[in-house]
Motif scaffolding. Structure first.
Motif: not given
Length: 127
Positions: A1-4, A24-31
Motif C-alpha cells: 500500500q502506497v503511503q504519502l 513516498v513509502s510502500g511504492g517506488t516513485l519511478s513507477s
C-alpha cells in the motif's frame, strides 16, 4: 500500500519561495505518476501540477505555470514542489497524490485518476 506524507507547508510571505515535499513509502516513485492538488476554504480540490512516472512529462495549471516546479528525487523516493513568487491566492491545503504508471505514461489532472492521497499540508501566504 502506497503511503504519502507531505511536509514543508507553513506561513510564507507574498513573493517569497517555499518547497513542499511528498515522501513516498510502500511504492517506488519511478513507477508512479504523481500530482499536487490544493483546496482553499469553500472551494473544490483543484489540480496544481503533475508529473508522469518517468519524470519526463509534467503539466501545470495556468495559475502556477512559471512559478511552480515539480521534480522527482528517486533516490529519496520524494516528490518536490518548488514554489516561487507565491501569491495570496496560493493559500490552501496542498495534497500529494499518486497513481500506478499508466500504459501511456501520461500526466492526468483529474482527482478520480489518482489512487493514493496524502493528508495534506497547509500553505498560508501572508502579505
Amino acid at each position: 500500500q502506497v503511503q504519502l506524507v507531505e511536509s514543508g507547508g507553513g506561513l510564507v510571505q507574498v513573493g517569497a519561495s517555499s518547497t513542499l515535499s511528498c515522501a513516498v513509502s510502500g511504492g517506488t516513485l519511478s513507477s508512479l505518476g504523481m500530482g499536487w492538488f490544493r483546496q482553499a476554504p469553500g472551494n473544490q480540490r483543484e489540480f496544481v501540477a503533475g508529473i508522469n512516472a518517468d519524470g519526463d512529462r509534467s503539466y501545470y495549471t495556468h495559475t502556477v505555470k512559471g512559478r511552480f516546479f515539480l521534480s522527482k528525487d528517486n533516490a529519496k523516493n520524494t516528490l518536490l514542489l518548488r514554489m516561487i513568487t507565491v501569491k495570496s491566492e496560493d493559500t490552501a491545503v496542498y495534497y500529494c497524490a499518486a497513481r500506478p504508471r499508466s500504459p501511456s505514461n501520461s500526466v492526468t489532472i483529474e482527482t478520480s485518476t489518482y489512487d493514493y492521497w496524502g493528508q495534506g499540508t497547509q500553505v498560508t501566504v501572508s502579505s
